[in-house]
Design a protein around this motif. Structure first.
Motif, PDB file in Angstrom:
ATOM      1  N   LYS A   1       0.819  -1.214   0.000  1.00 45.70           N
ATOM      2  CA  LYS A   1       0.000   0.000   0.000  1.00 45.70           C
ATOM      3  C   LYS A   1       0.851   1.260   0.000  1.00 45.70           C
ATOM      4  O   LYS A   1       0.328   2.372   0.143  1.00 45.70           O
ATOM      5  N   ASN A   2       2.150   1.090  -0.130  1.00 38.28           N
ATOM      6  CA  ASN A   2       3.065   2.245  -0.140  1.00 38.28           C
ATOM      7  C   ASN A   2       2.849   3.135   1.086  1.00 38.28           C
ATOM      8  O   ASN A   2       2.850   4.363   0.984  1.00 38.28           O
ATOM      9  N   THR A   3       2.690   2.518   2.220  1.00 34.72           N
ATOM     10  CA  THR A   3       2.322   3.273   3.416  1.00 34.72           C
ATOM     11  C   THR A   3       3.127   2.828   4.634  1.00 34.72           C
ATOM     12  O   THR A   3       3.388   1.634   4.803  1.00 34.72           O
ATOM     13  N   VAL A   4       3.495   3.810   5.441  1.00 31.10           N
ATOM     14  CA  VAL A   4       4.131   3.572   6.727  1.00 31.10           C
ATOM     15  C   VAL A   4       3.221   4.146   7.808  1.00 31.10           C
ATOM     16  O   VAL A   4       2.600   5.191   7.613  1.00 31.10           O
ATOM     17  N   TYR A   5       3.145   3.455   8.925  1.00 32.72           N
ATOM     18  CA  TYR A   5       2.259   3.864   9.998  1.00 32.72           C
ATOM     19  C   TYR A   5       3.039   4.166  11.280  1.00 32.72           C
ATOM     20  O   TYR A   5       4.087   3.571  11.534  1.00 32.72           O
ATOM     21  N   LEU A   6       2.500   5.066  12.075  1.00 36.62           N
ATOM     22  CA  LEU A   6       3.020   5.313  13.411  1.00 36.62           C
ATOM     23  C   LEU A   6       1.857   5.174  14.385  1.00 36.62           C
ATOM     24  O   LEU A   6       0.928   5.992  14.376  1.00 36.62           O
ATOM     25  N   GLY A   7       1.914   4.133  15.179  1.00 35.39           N
ATOM     26  CA  GLY A   7       0.898   3.929  16.195  1.00 35.39           C
ATOM     27  C   GLY A   7       1.330   4.590  17.493  1.00 35.39           C
ATOM     28  O   GLY A   7       2.469   4.396  17.930  1.00 35.39           O
ATOM     29  N   MET A   8       0.446   5.368  18.071  1.00 35.64           N
ATOM     30  CA  MET A   8       0.783   6.104  19.291  1.00 35.64           C
ATOM     31  C   MET A   8      -0.276   5.824  20.347  1.00 35.64           C
ATOM     32  O   MET A   8      -1.467   6.061  20.118  1.00 35.64           O
ATOM     33  N   ASN A   9       0.166   5.304  21.475  1.00 34.41           N
ATOM     34  CA  ASN A   9      -0.739   4.983  22.575  1.00 34.41           C
ATOM     35  C   ASN A   9      -0.423   5.841  23.785  1.00 34.41           C
ATOM     36  O   ASN A   9       0.689   6.358  23.924  1.00 34.41           O
ATOM     37  N   ASN A  10      -1.409   5.954  24.677  1.00 37.80           N
ATOM     38  CA  ASN A  10      -1.222   6.693  25.924  1.00 37.80           C
ATOM     39  C   ASN A  10      -0.572   8.051  25.669  1.00 37.80           C
ATOM     40  O   ASN A  10       0.448   8.392  26.262  1.00 37.80           O
ATOM     41  N   LEU A  11      -1.180   8.808  24.786  1.00 38.36           N
ATOM     42  CA  LEU A  11      -0.609  10.088  24.387  1.00 38.36           C
ATOM     43  C   LEU A  11      -0.571  11.068  25.553  1.00 38.36           C
ATOM     44  O   LEU A  11      -1.459  11.075  26.421  1.00 38.36           O
ATOM     45  N   LYS A  12       0.479  11.877  25.554  1.00 37.29           N
ATOM     46  CA  LYS A  12       0.688  12.873  26.601  1.00 37.29           C
ATOM     47  C   LYS A  12       0.759  14.259  25.964  1.00 37.29           C
ATOM     48  O   LYS A  12       0.995  14.392  24.765  1.00 37.29           O
ATOM     49  N   SER A  13       0.596  15.273  26.783  1.00 36.75           N
ATOM     50  CA  SER A  13       0.634  16.633  26.242  1.00 36.75           C
ATOM     51  C   SER A  13       1.994  16.927  25.595  1.00 36.75           C
ATOM     52  O   SER A  13       2.069  17.692  24.629  1.00 36.75           O
ATOM     53  N   ASP A  14       3.050  16.287  26.090  1.00 39.71           N
ATOM     54  CA  ASP A  14       4.387  16.489  25.508  1.00 39.71           C
ATOM     55  C   ASP A  14       4.505  15.912  24.105  1.00 39.71           C
ATOM     56  O   ASP A  14       5.475  16.186  23.398  1.00 39.71           O
ATOM     57  N   ASP A  15       3.533  15.097  23.694  1.00 40.07           N
ATOM     58  CA  ASP A  15       3.558  14.535  22.343  1.00 40.07           C
ATOM     59  C   ASP A  15       2.981  15.505  21.319  1.00 40.07           C
ATOM     60  O   ASP A  15       3.002  15.231  20.111  1.00 40.07           O
ATOM     61  N   THR A  16       2.474  16.628  21.776  1.00 42.20           N
ATOM     62  CA  THR A  16       1.946  17.638  20.862  1.00 42.20           C
ATOM     63  C   THR A  16       3.058  18.144  19.952  1.00 42.20           C
ATOM     64  O   THR A  16       4.095  18.618  20.427  1.00 42.20           O
ATOM     65  N   ALA A  17       2.858  18.014  18.641  1.00 44.25           N
ATOM     66  CA  ALA A  17       3.888  18.376  17.676  1.00 44.25           C
ATOM     67  C   ALA A  17       3.332  18.186  16.267  1.00 44.25           C
ATOM     68  O   ALA A  17       2.261  17.612  16.085  1.00 44.25           O
ATOM     69  N   VAL A  18       4.104  18.658  15.309  1.00 44.99           N
ATOM     70  CA  VAL A  18       3.843  18.301  13.921  1.00 44.99           C
ATOM     71  C   VAL A  18       4.714  17.085  13.607  1.00 44.99           C
ATOM     72  O   VAL A  18       5.929  17.124  13.831  1.00 44.99           O
ATOM     73  N   TYR A  19       4.101  16.056  13.100  1.00 45.22           N
ATOM     74  CA  TYR A  19       4.790  14.805  12.816  1.00 45.22           C
ATOM     75  C   TYR A  19       5.053  14.710  11.311  1.00 45.22           C
ATOM     76  O   TYR A  19       4.136  14.857  10.499  1.00 45.22           O
TER      77      TYR A  19
END
Length: 124
Positions: A75-93
């Motif tokens: 599918k020409n795709t890469v994924y990033l799974g993110m669990n238990n997100l925290k306010s410090d994870d706020t960003a442009v990815y």
């Protein structure tokens, strides 16, 4: 090669989110190393996770146990799974690719192709 990241949004602390990075042009089967970086407001770009063509992965120590990276070459795709997100994870990815090297490097300068980024905001 064009990379497009999507899947970001506004979530609550503790929530999960999965980002996707779709590649056009040469298939990501030919993009040996795929990575995710992030950049929070006022901070430098930071390595998040990387995956090699054969599936080898590396995740930043600070995100181990919460973030996972995977790829689906068909599918020409890469994924990033993110669990238990925290306010410090706020960003442009951003997703990035290196078609020339299988080394999973954590410095942004090692990657030649970049997506435009998708914004993740985690409210506490």
């Amino acid at each position: 090669v064009q990379l497009q990241a999507f899947g970001g949004g506004l979530v609550q602390a503790g929530d999960s989110l999965r980002l996707s990075c779709a590649a056009s042009g040469p298939t990501i089967g030919g993009l040996i190393t795929m990575t995710w970086f992030r950049q929070a407001p006022g901070k430098e770009r930071e390595f998040v996770a990387g995956i090699g063509r054969n599936g080898d992965t590396i995740v930043s120590d600070s995100m181990q146990g919460r973030f996972t990276i995977s790829r689906e070459n068909a599918k020409n795709t890469v994924y990033l799974g993110m669990n238990n997100l925290k306010s410090d994870d706020t960003a442009v990815y951003h997703c990035a690719a290196n078609p020339f090297s299988s080394a999973l490097r954590q410095n942004a300068g090692s990657y030649y192709y970049w997506g435009q980024g998708t914004e993740v905001t985690v409210s506490s």
